[in-house]
Scaffold this active site. Sequence first.
Site, PDB file in Angstrom:
ATOM      1  CD  GLN A   1     -78.009-125.614  21.085  1.00 54.14           C
ATOM      2  OE1 GLN A   1     -78.689-126.371  21.814  1.00 54.14           O
ATOM      3  NE2 GLN A   1     -77.061-124.744  21.543  1.00 54.14           N
TER       4      GLN A   1
ATOM      5  CG  ASN B   1     -69.030-128.431  24.159  1.00 60.59           C
ATOM      6  OD1 ASN B   1     -68.777-127.729  23.256  1.00 60.59           O
ATOM      7  ND2 ASN B   1     -69.776-129.458  23.977  1.00 60.59           N
ATOM      8  CE  LYS B   2     -74.730-125.033  24.344  1.00 65.15           C
ATOM      9  NZ  LYS B   2     -74.796-123.517  24.649  1.00 65.15           N
TER      10      LYS B   2
ATOM     11  NE  ARG C   1     -75.286-123.712  17.394  1.00 68.32           N
ATOM     12  CZ  ARG C   1     -74.583-124.803  16.878  1.00 68.32           C
ATOM     13  NH1 ARG C   1     -74.549-125.219  15.637  1.00 68.32           N
ATOM     14  NH2 ARG C   1     -73.910-125.404  17.565  1.00 68.32           N
ATOM     15  N   GLY C   2     -72.017-121.561  17.441  1.00 68.64           N
ATOM     16  CA  GLY C   2     -71.104-122.610  17.526  1.00 68.64           C
ATOM     17  C   GLY C   2     -69.823-121.892  17.284  1.00 68.64           C
ATOM     18  CB  ALA C   3     -66.624-122.130  19.214  1.00 69.14           C
TER      19      ALA C   3
ATOM     20  CG  ASP D   1     -68.678-123.568  23.021  1.00 68.68           C
ATOM     21  OD1 ASP D   1     -68.877-124.467  23.401  1.00 68.68           O
ATOM     22  OD2 ASP D   1     -69.078-122.609  22.218  1.00 68.68           O
TER      23      ASP D   1
ATOM     24  NE  ARG E   1     -73.777-117.397  22.736  1.00 65.05           N
ATOM     25  CZ  ARG E   1     -73.849-118.821  22.092  1.00 65.05           C
ATOM     26  NH1 ARG E   1     -74.098-118.990  20.906  1.00 65.05           N
ATOM     27  NH2 ARG E   1     -74.165-119.695  23.120  1.00 65.05           N
TER      28      ARG E   1
HETATM   29  C1  LIG Z   1     -67.590-126.599  17.313  1.00 68.30           C
HETATM   30  S1  LIG Z   1     -67.944-125.520  18.364  1.00 68.30           S
HETATM   31  C2  LIG Z   1     -69.720-125.848  18.750  1.00 68.30           C
HETATM   32  C3  LIG Z   1     -70.042-125.586  20.246  1.00 68.30           C
HETATM   33  O1  LIG Z   1     -70.841-124.349  20.378  1.00 68.30           O
HETATM   34  C4  LIG Z   1     -71.944-124.683  20.826  1.00 68.30           C
HETATM   35  O2  LIG Z   1     -72.628-124.060  21.918  1.00 68.30           O
HETATM   36  P1  LIG Z   1     -73.923-122.820  20.939  1.00 68.30           P
HETATM   37  O3  LIG Z   1     -74.712-123.711  20.360  1.00 68.30           O
HETATM   38  O4  LIG Z   1     -74.391-122.355  22.235  1.00 68.30           O
HETATM   39  O5  LIG Z   1     -72.993-121.949  20.106  1.00 68.30           O
HETATM   40  C5  LIG Z   1     -71.664-125.924  21.741  1.00 68.30           C
HETATM   41  O6  LIG Z   1     -71.172-125.801  23.015  1.00 68.30           O
HETATM   42  C6  LIG Z   1     -70.762-126.878  20.737  1.00 68.30           C
HETATM   43  O7  LIG Z   1     -70.144-127.737  21.242  1.00 68.30           O
END
Ligand SMILES: CSC[C@H]1O[C@H](OP(=O)(O)O)[C@H](O)[C@@H]1O
Length: 309
Positions: free
Chosen positions: A172, A222-223, A44-46, A213, A78
Amino acid sequence: MKTLEWENNKLKLIDQTKLPDELTYVYCNTYQDVIQAIKNMTVRGAPAIGVAAAFGMVLADKEGVDLEIAAKEIKASRPTAINLFWAVNRVLKSDNPLTEAIQMYNEDIETNLNIGKYGSEIIDDGDTILTHCNAGALACVDYGTALGVIRSAHNQGKKIDVICDETRPRGQGARLSVWEMQEENIPVKLIPDVASGYLMSQKMIDKVVIGADRIANGGVINKIGSLMVALAAKRFNVPFYVAAPLSTFDKEANIFDTTIEERDGDEVRYYGKCRICPKGTEVINPAFDIIPSDLITGIITEEGIIKPL
Ligand SMILES: CSC[C@H]1O[C@H](OP(=O)(O)O)[C@H](O)[C@@H]1O
């Protein structure tokens, strides 16, 4: 430690659902394996999702699957992080999927080091930095965006303290960002999500640095919870920075037109295996929120710090 690696024609992923208790790996042998790993947040993470998706296209190519079909299915894993779509389209347009995916892999590391270089310029010796969710090495191939800024400042010898909020419901911040900081002996404390406003009111936070994101005209996605942090930062005059690669920008779109991912209600009904509400409780569980540009001090990119769109 790389979040993902191409090894013996397989995609090797750190299983982020098992951290911080276990550092284990998942091996994706097919593009469908990659789709599942993105959906269940093994990865996960963009930026990490983008590069994983690129290698998913490589696996589809090796399986002899029509890449247009594979692209459509991978993009459906996603809906919010733009890096997923950008990466899949880059492979679709390329002559050699594997070469393109490897190039993106290497670019991501270089990009994060440059984000760290520019971002560390806004970090002062003695700062306490609040970060939300995980925009660290685990959200990328390595190094991280928001946590890359923190790593660079730390590596320059600046004495900084990091505050991670837990980032309900997937945790996270508590599970991943705290782990990353402790792995590198960067001083870190964990707070409940609901405490960040209070700490800012008590002048305990000098700056906020988070990831993104998707960035477009009007603001940043963002999250979930990022908007609440941004509102508190505005009220208490705490500089609020977003750290993200240029691949996260969608200059053609208005941020408020983006699909916000809704995730399974059990993510909220349960804390780990423990149900925290009556059975069958209805849940609203958006995975992201939208931070309007007027709440953002600056966006830290690999080409410098820019004003929000
Ligand atoms: C460096 S982008 C990370 C970004 O992605 C996370 O979402 P997820 O854990 O659901 O993929 C979160 O928004 C982070 O800031």
